[in-house]
Design a protein around this motif. Structure first.
Motif, mmCIF file in Angstrom:
data_model
loop_
_atom_site.group_PDB
_atom_site.id
_atom_site.type_symbol
_atom_site.label_atom_id
_atom_site.label_comp_id
_atom_site.label_asym_id
_atom_site.label_seq_id
_atom_site.Cartn_x
_atom_site.Cartn_y
_atom_site.Cartn_z
ATOM 1 N N GLU A 1 0.713 -1.172 0.489
ATOM 2 C CA GLU A 1 -0.193 0.049 0.246
ATOM 3 C C GLU A 1 0.956 0.821 -0.137
ATOM 4 O O GLU A 1 0.420 2.154 -0.371
ATOM 5 N N GLY A 2 2.338 1.350 0.140
ATOM 6 C CA GLY A 2 2.853 2.027 -0.104
ATOM 7 C C GLY A 2 2.965 3.304 1.397
ATOM 8 O O GLY A 2 3.017 4.025 1.504
ATOM 9 N N VAL A 3 3.500 1.943 2.223
ATOM 10 C CA VAL A 3 3.032 3.035 3.635
ATOM 11 C C VAL A 3 4.501 3.829 4.051
ATOM 12 O O VAL A 3 4.786 3.615 5.713
ATOM 13 N N SER A 4 5.695 2.356 3.358
ATOM 14 C CA SER A 4 7.259 3.264 4.000
ATOM 15 C C SER A 4 7.443 4.257 3.266
ATOM 16 O O SER A 4 7.133 3.644 1.505
ATOM 17 N N ALA A 5 8.965 4.394 3.640
ATOM 18 C CA ALA A 5 9.708 5.687 2.708
ATOM 19 C C ALA A 5 10.481 4.837 1.992
ATOM 20 O O ALA A 5 11.231 5.420 1.406
ATOM 21 N N PHE A 6 10.509 3.347 2.248
ATOM 22 C CA PHE A 6 11.897 2.261 2.064
ATOM 23 C C PHE A 6 11.319 1.227 1.362
ATOM 24 O O PHE A 6 10.488 1.126 1.822
ATOM 25 N N PRO A 7 12.363 0.862 -0.350
ATOM 26 C CA PRO A 7 11.552 -0.847 -0.047
ATOM 27 C C PRO A 7 11.322 -1.517 0.615
ATOM 28 O O PRO A 7 12.225 -1.438 2.023
ATOM 29 N N GLN A 8 11.260 -2.658 0.872
ATOM 30 C CA GLN A 8 11.480 -4.018 1.294
ATOM 31 C C GLN A 8 12.042 -4.407 1.398
ATOM 32 O O GLN A 8 12.869 -5.307 2.421
ATOM 33 N N GLU A 9 13.283 -4.467 0.066
ATOM 34 C CA GLU A 9 14.222 -5.243 0.405
ATOM 35 C C GLU A 9 15.580 -4.618 1.871
ATOM 36 O O GLU A 9 16.681 -4.932 1.713
ATOM 37 N N VAL A 10 15.148 -3.421 2.092
ATOM 38 C CA VAL A 10 15.835 -2.917 3.095
ATOM 39 C C VAL A 10 15.604 -3.762 4.279
ATOM 40 O O VAL A 10 17.115 -4.066 5.377
ATOM 41 N N THR A 11 14.843 -4.405 4.493
ATOM 42 C CA THR A 11 14.968 -5.624 5.782
ATOM 43 C C THR A 11 16.217 -6.302 5.399
ATOM 44 O O THR A 11 16.565 -6.162 6.370
ATOM 45 N N PRO A 12 15.731 -7.284 4.633
ATOM 46 C CA PRO A 12 17.145 -8.173 4.199
ATOM 47 C C PRO A 12 18.292 -7.423 4.755
ATOM 48 O O PRO A 12 19.528 -8.549 4.442
ATOM 49 N N GLN A 13 18.657 -6.738 3.250
ATOM 50 C CA GLN A 13 19.914 -5.657 3.851
ATOM 51 C C GLN A 13 20.595 -5.589 4.831
ATOM 52 O O GLN A 13 21.788 -5.606 5.336
ATOM 53 N N MET A 14 18.899 -5.518 6.249
ATOM 54 C CA MET A 14 19.683 -4.545 6.901
ATOM 55 C C MET A 14 20.527 -5.925 8.455
ATOM 56 O O MET A 14 20.696 -5.828 9.192
ATOM 57 N N ILE A 15 19.394 -7.003 8.108
ATOM 58 C CA ILE A 15 19.694 -8.331 8.904
ATOM 59 C C ILE A 15 20.981 -8.336 8.701
ATOM 60 O O ILE A 15 21.882 -8.822 9.748
ATOM 61 N N LEU A 16 21.824 -8.935 6.891
ATOM 62 C CA LEU A 16 23.073 -9.045 6.702
ATOM 63 C C LEU A 16 23.931 -7.761 7.492
ATOM 64 O O LEU A 16 25.781 -7.945 7.600
ATOM 65 N N ASN A 17 23.365 -6.277 7.817
ATOM 66 C CA ASN A 17 24.172 -5.537 8.341
ATOM 67 C C ASN A 17 23.848 -6.286 10.417
ATOM 68 O O ASN A 17 25.465 -5.869 10.535
ATOM 69 N N PHE A 18 23.235 -5.837 10.180
ATOM 70 C CA PHE A 18 23.723 -6.411 12.014
ATOM 71 C C PHE A 18 24.234 -7.722 11.782
ATOM 72 O O PHE A 18 25.194 -7.785 12.407
ATOM 73 N N LEU A 19 24.237 -8.489 10.881
ATOM 74 C CA LEU A 19 24.801 -10.172 11.360
ATOM 75 C C LEU A 19 26.155 -9.288 11.004
ATOM 76 O O LEU A 19 27.298 -9.838 11.469
ATOM 77 N N ALA A 20 26.853 -8.720 9.899
ATOM 78 C CA ALA A 20 27.954 -8.311 10.071
ATOM 79 C C ALA A 20 28.164 -7.314 11.219
ATOM 80 O O ALA A 20 29.733 -6.476 10.703
ATOM 81 N N GLY A 21 27.987 -6.716 11.676
ATOM 82 C CA GLY A 21 28.373 -5.973 13.391
ATOM 83 C C GLY A 21 28.560 -4.433 12.667
ATOM 84 O O GLY A 21 28.775 -3.326 13.589
ATOM 85 N N GLY A 22 27.632 -3.589 11.448
ATOM 86 C CA GLY A 22 27.903 -3.011 11.119
ATOM 87 C C GLY A 22 26.843 -1.715 11.334
ATOM 88 O O GLY A 22 26.590 -0.944 11.368
ATOM 89 N N ALA A 23 25.751 -1.899 12.093
ATOM 90 C CA ALA A 23 24.745 -0.893 11.906
ATOM 91 C C ALA A 23 24.729 -1.100 13.778
ATOM 92 O O ALA A 23 25.662 -0.817 14.310
ATOM 93 N N ALA A 24 23.600 0.388 14.165
ATOM 94 C CA ALA A 24 23.895 1.131 14.774
ATOM 95 C C ALA A 24 23.607 0.071 16.069
ATOM 96 O O ALA A 24 24.395 0.894 17.227
ATOM 97 N N VAL A 25 23.012 -0.970 16.957
ATOM 98 C CA VAL A 25 22.345 -1.460 17.428
ATOM 99 C C VAL A 25 23.999 -2.102 17.519
ATOM 100 O O VAL A 25 24.489 -2.797 18.716
#
Length: 356
Positions: free
Chosen positions: A75-99
């Protein structure tokens, strides 16, 4: 209610009042003016009641990031596309996210759980517990079945079980899922009756026009599904998300094991609202880390009766505010364990209260 979920709910007990009183008496004897420790004092007393220990210590801490996608993104409720979800997960696993950065500072481990990401992910450190490839579009019908909603809660409980068996004694709720502020707003409105325009915020940065559209989508989802406010599992199934259910399970599992759970931002608080609706006693085990900049979060915290420790205008999610809250948990514990009392320091106090 699912029988396994019910068994965990029945294990959750009130806080240990005797331990809380002992902690309060000890704090009253510390070498500071009465009440001057403020929220650190109330936090230390709560931690004692949760654990049953006057001077608790949390050597192993864990951030549980539940990740899932949402069909309502159609429905277009987000400013970011859905593919960001798996991309950010890989960022978490690589240790590069804010968290990751803040977790290293706090000495906390991160466990990332794929509970409903729309794509296939493979990584040696990823915990794969996928219920389905994202939820259905709640603007057209239920987000998931009741069985899937219950399964998401049980997954959260199981992840806590595994962590407790490894010595973890405190948890932080984290999440990732494009579109999850939409689902969280819907859950909040369904359970509390809050008008959608007061609950729904800009998420990842919506314009005024797209925010109005998001509000309309949530209103449509609530009208189409008519979730039953008296049945939290029905609310989760119809307008929630798999990661929201997973985090509700994390909270219930932590409470069943007498472990504190530090609640992050808006999505985590929506999960906390569900957990409380399932078991009111679970709220006693929650610690609100911060007040998110996301509209609706302060109202949600008020509904939960939680006072946030921090107010930093953050709206990252991931568990970032929760991890910052861990530093204050550590501070409260160290004060109780390490600060001298008036007696031990040989300092004249007011009306001394013995903790013996």
């Amino acid at each position: 209610m699912n029988e396994l979920v019910k068994q965990y709910v029945e294990r959750i007990q009130p806080l240990d009042e005797a331990a809380s009183q002992e902690a309060a008496a000890h704090i009253a004897n510390l070498t500071v003016p009465p009440g001057s420790l403020g929220k650190l004092e109330s936090l230390a007393i709560q931690l004692a009641g949760i654990t049953g220990e006057t001077k608790p210590l949390f050597e192993r801490k864990e951030v549980i990031i539940m990740a899932a996608d949402h069909g309502v993104c159609e429905e277009g409720v987000s400013a970011f596309p859905q593919e960001v979800t798996p991309q950010m997960i890989l960022n978490f696993l690589a240790g590069g996210a804010a968290v990751n950065v803040l977790s290293r500072l706090a000495g906390a481990d991160i466990v990332c759980v794929d509970i409903g990401v729309k794509s296939d992910l493979a990584h040696p450190q990823l915990v794969s517990r996928k219920v389905q490839y994202g939820t259905a579009n709640m603007a057209k019908g239920p987000a998931m079945t009741r069985e899937e909603a219950e399964q998401s809660i049980l997954i959260g409980i199981a992840v806590v079980e595994e962590a407790v068996a490894q010595g973890v004694r405190i948890f932080v709720t984290g999440e990732m899922g494009i579109g999850n502020t939409t689902a969280s707003s819907a859950v909040m409105c369904a359970l509390t009756g809050t008008p959608v325009k007061e609950a729904a915020g800009r998420g990842t940065g919506l314009t005024d026009e797209r925010l109005l559209h998001k509000i309309g989508v949530i209103e449509k989802a609530l009208a189409v599904n008519a979730p039953d406010a008296a049945d939290p599992i029905d609310v989760l199934a119809k307008v929630g998300g798999l990661e929201i259910g997973g985090l509700a399970g994390v909270i219930l599992g932590a409470a069943a094991h007498r472990c504190p759970v530090v609640i992050d931002g808006f999505i985590s608080s929506a999960a906390a609202l569900l957990a409380r609706a399932i078991c009111p006693l679970a709220a006693e085990y929650m610690i609100a880390s911060h007040a998110s900049h996301e509209q609706g979060h302060r109202l949600l915290l008020q509904e939960l009766g939680l006072a946030p420790m921090l107010d930093l205008d953050m709206r990252i999610g991931e568990g970032t505010g929760g991890v910052l809250g861990l530093t204050l948990v550590d501070a409260a514990c160290r004060i109780v364990r390490e600060m001298a009392t008036f007696e031990s320091a040989g300092i004249s106090g007011g009306e001394a209260v013995t903790s013996e």
